[in-house]
Motif scaffolding. Structure first.
Motif, PDB file in Angstrom:
ATOM      1  N   PRO A 124       0.830  -1.187   0.000  1.00 25.18           N
ATOM      2  CA  PRO A 124       0.000   0.000   0.000  1.00 25.18           C
ATOM      3  C   PRO A 124       0.867   1.240   0.000  1.00 25.18           C
ATOM      4  N   SER A 125       0.253   2.371  -0.190  1.00 29.40           N
ATOM      5  CA  SER A 125       0.985   3.630  -0.346  1.00 29.40           C
ATOM      6  C   SER A 125       1.395   4.185   1.017  1.00 29.40           C
ATOM      7  N   LEU A 126       2.256   3.473   1.702  1.00 27.61           N
ATOM      8  CA  LEU A 126       2.776   3.904   3.000  1.00 27.61           C
ATOM      9  C   LEU A 126       4.292   4.061   2.874  1.00 27.61           C
ATOM     10  N   ALA A 127       4.940   4.362   3.973  1.00 27.59           N
ATOM     11  CA  ALA A 127       6.392   4.485   3.957  1.00 27.59           C
ATOM     12  C   ALA A 127       7.047   3.153   3.606  1.00 27.59           C
ATOM     13  N   ILE A 128       6.437   2.048   4.025  1.00 27.51           N
ATOM     14  CA  ILE A 128       6.952   0.709   3.723  1.00 27.51           C
ATOM     15  C   ILE A 128       5.946   0.020   2.818  1.00 27.51           C
ATOM     16  N   ALA A 129       6.375  -0.341   1.639  1.00 34.10           N
ATOM     17  CA  ALA A 129       5.494  -1.044   0.705  1.00 34.10           C
ATOM     18  C   ALA A 129       5.622  -2.542   0.931  1.00 34.10           C
ATOM     19  N   PHE A 130       4.484  -3.219   1.050  1.00 31.55           N
ATOM     20  CA  PHE A 130       4.491  -4.655   1.286  1.00 31.55           C
ATOM     21  C   PHE A 130       4.749  -5.431  -0.003  1.00 31.55           C
ATOM     22  N   THR A 131       4.204  -4.947  -1.103  1.00 30.74           N
ATOM     23  CA  THR A 131       4.428  -5.613  -2.377  1.00 30.74           C
ATOM     24  C   THR A 131       4.973  -4.603  -3.371  1.00 30.74           C
ATOM     25  N   ARG A 132       5.907  -5.034  -4.170  1.00 29.52           N
ATOM     26  CA  ARG A 132       6.489  -4.187  -5.212  1.00 29.52           C
ATOM     27  C   ARG A 132       6.306  -4.882  -6.545  1.00 29.52           C
ATOM     28  N   THR A 133       5.920  -4.121  -7.549  1.00 28.86           N
ATOM     29  CA  THR A 133       5.754  -4.642  -8.892  1.00 28.86           C
ATOM     30  C   THR A 133       6.041  -3.519  -9.875  1.00 28.86           C
ATOM     31  N   THR A 134       5.995  -3.825 -11.157  1.00 34.62           N
ATOM     32  CA  THR A 134       6.188  -2.805 -12.179  1.00 34.62           C
ATOM     33  C   THR A 134       4.954  -2.735 -13.056  1.00 34.62           C
ATOM     34  N   CYS A 135       4.775  -1.586 -13.686  1.00 34.98           N
ATOM     35  CA  CYS A 135       3.654  -1.375 -14.587  1.00 34.98           C
ATOM     36  C   CYS A 135       4.215  -0.703 -15.841  1.00 34.98           C
ATOM     37  N   THR A 136       3.946  -1.276 -17.004  1.00 33.33           N
ATOM     38  CA  THR A 136       4.421  -0.719 -18.260  1.00 33.33           C
ATOM     39  C   THR A 136       3.228  -0.318 -19.102  1.00 33.33           C
ATOM     40  N   GLU A 137       3.166   0.944 -19.476  1.00 37.26           N
ATOM     41  CA  GLU A 137       2.069   1.468 -20.292  1.00 37.26           C
ATOM     42  C   GLU A 137       2.628   2.360 -21.387  1.00 37.26           C
ATOM     43  N   THR A 138       1.835   2.554 -22.438  1.00 37.90           N
ATOM     44  CA  THR A 138       2.212   3.440 -23.537  1.00 37.90           C
ATOM     45  C   THR A 138       1.172   4.542 -23.648  1.00 37.90           C
ATOM     46  N   GLY A 139       1.553   5.622 -24.316  1.00 35.76           N
ATOM     47  CA  GLY A 139       0.611   6.708 -24.547  1.00 35.76           C
ATOM     48  C   GLY A 139       0.947   7.937 -23.739  1.00 35.76           C
ATOM     49  N   LYS A 140       0.111   8.996 -23.942  1.00 32.77           N
ATOM     50  CA  LYS A 140       0.341  10.272 -23.258  1.00 32.77           C
ATOM     51  C   LYS A 140       0.165  10.140 -21.747  1.00 32.77           C
ATOM     52  N   ASN A 141      -0.899   9.498 -21.335  1.00 34.26           N
ATOM     53  CA  ASN A 141      -1.218   9.402 -19.906  1.00 34.26           C
ATOM     54  C   ASN A 141      -0.888   8.010 -19.368  1.00 34.26           C
ATOM     55  N   ALA A 142       0.350   7.577 -19.586  1.00 39.45           N
ATOM     56  CA  ALA A 142       0.767   6.240 -19.169  1.00 39.45           C
ATOM     57  C   ALA A 142       0.754   6.110 -17.648  1.00 39.45           C
ATOM     58  N   GLN A 143       1.217   7.133 -16.943  1.00 35.99           N
ATOM     59  CA  GLN A 143       1.247   7.056 -15.487  1.00 35.99           C
ATOM     60  C   GLN A 143      -0.172   7.024 -14.918  1.00 35.99           C
ATOM     61  N   ALA A 144      -1.090   7.755 -15.522  1.00 35.55           N
ATOM     62  CA  ALA A 144      -2.482   7.738 -15.060  1.00 35.55           C
ATOM     63  C   ALA A 144      -3.099   6.347 -15.260  1.00 35.55           C
ATOM     64  N   LYS A 145      -2.733   5.672 -16.337  1.00 29.15           N
ATOM     65  CA  LYS A 145      -3.224   4.312 -16.571  1.00 29.15           C
ATOM     66  C   LYS A 145      -2.712   3.357 -15.492  1.00 29.15           C
ATOM     67  N   CYS A 146      -1.436   3.497 -15.115  1.00 24.90           N
ATOM     68  CA  CYS A 146      -0.875   2.654 -14.062  1.00 24.90           C
ATOM     69  C   CYS A 146      -1.537   2.939 -12.714  1.00 24.90           C
ATOM     70  N   ILE A 147      -1.805   4.210 -12.447  1.00 24.00           N
ATOM     71  CA  ILE A 147      -2.476   4.569 -11.190  1.00 24.00           C
ATOM     72  C   ILE A 147      -3.887   3.995 -11.164  1.00 24.00           C
ATOM     73  N   ALA A 148      -4.566   4.005 -12.302  1.00 24.72           N
ATOM     74  CA  ALA A 148      -5.923   3.442 -12.360  1.00 24.72           C
ATOM     75  C   ALA A 148      -5.902   1.927 -12.173  1.00 24.72           C
ATOM     76  N   GLN A 149      -4.868   1.259 -12.652  1.00 21.54           N
ATOM     77  CA  GLN A 149      -4.778  -0.194 -12.490  1.00 21.54           C
ATOM     78  C   GLN A 149      -4.439  -0.589 -11.057  1.00 21.54           C
ATOM     79  N   HIS A 150      -3.712   0.272 -10.332  1.00 20.33           N
ATOM     80  CA  HIS A 150      -3.269  -0.031  -8.972  1.00 20.33           C
ATOM     81  C   HIS A 150      -3.755   1.051  -8.024  1.00 20.33           C
ATOM     82  N   PRO A 151      -5.031   1.015  -7.621  1.00 21.07           N
ATOM     83  CA  PRO A 151      -5.531   2.039  -6.700  1.00 21.07           C
ATOM     84  C   PRO A 151      -4.900   1.894  -5.317  1.00 21.07           C
TER      85      PRO A 151
END
Length: 105
Positions: free
Chosen positions: A70-97
């Motif tokens: 979760p979005s705390l000082a210590i993350a319990f799980t770490r993963t990567t997200c790869t997206e294309t396009g103008k709003n790639a970061q917004a797509k990753c944020i939408a996939q991982h609320p």
């Protein structure tokens, strides 16, 4: 601290003294309810050509972000997200609320 050491020693001794079976399970030994949850390797769907092309293109031209949940000082799980396009970061944020998304370094 000693009680933790004693409990650990007892657990190790119990684990070593219990009889175990090294042979694989037979179908008759499994309960009937667990047979329906098993998916055979042959029954899995192969990746289509379109899915392969999308995956390869995303790896070549996509932007990769680190995701920590979760979005705390210590993350319990770490993963990567790869997206294309103008709003790639917004797509990753939408996939991982409720996760912290930052650019990969």
């Amino acid at each position: 601290m000693r009680t933790f050491s004693y409990l650990t020693a007892v657990a190790v001794v119990l684990a070593l003294t219990t009889p175990t079976k090294a042979a694989p399970f037979l179908a008759s030994e499994l309960p009937n309810s667990s047979l329906s949850s098993i998916t055979l390797v042959q029954a899995k769907q192969d990746e289509t050509l379109k899915q392969k092309v999308k995956r390869v293109w995303r790896n070549i031209a996509g932007t990769t972000y680190d995701v920590g949940c979760p979005s705390l000082a210590i993350a319990f799980t770490r993963t990567t997200c790869t997206e294309t396009g103008k709003n790639a970061q917004a797509k990753c944020i939408a996939q991982h609320p409720l996760c912290q998304v930052s650019e990969k370094r």
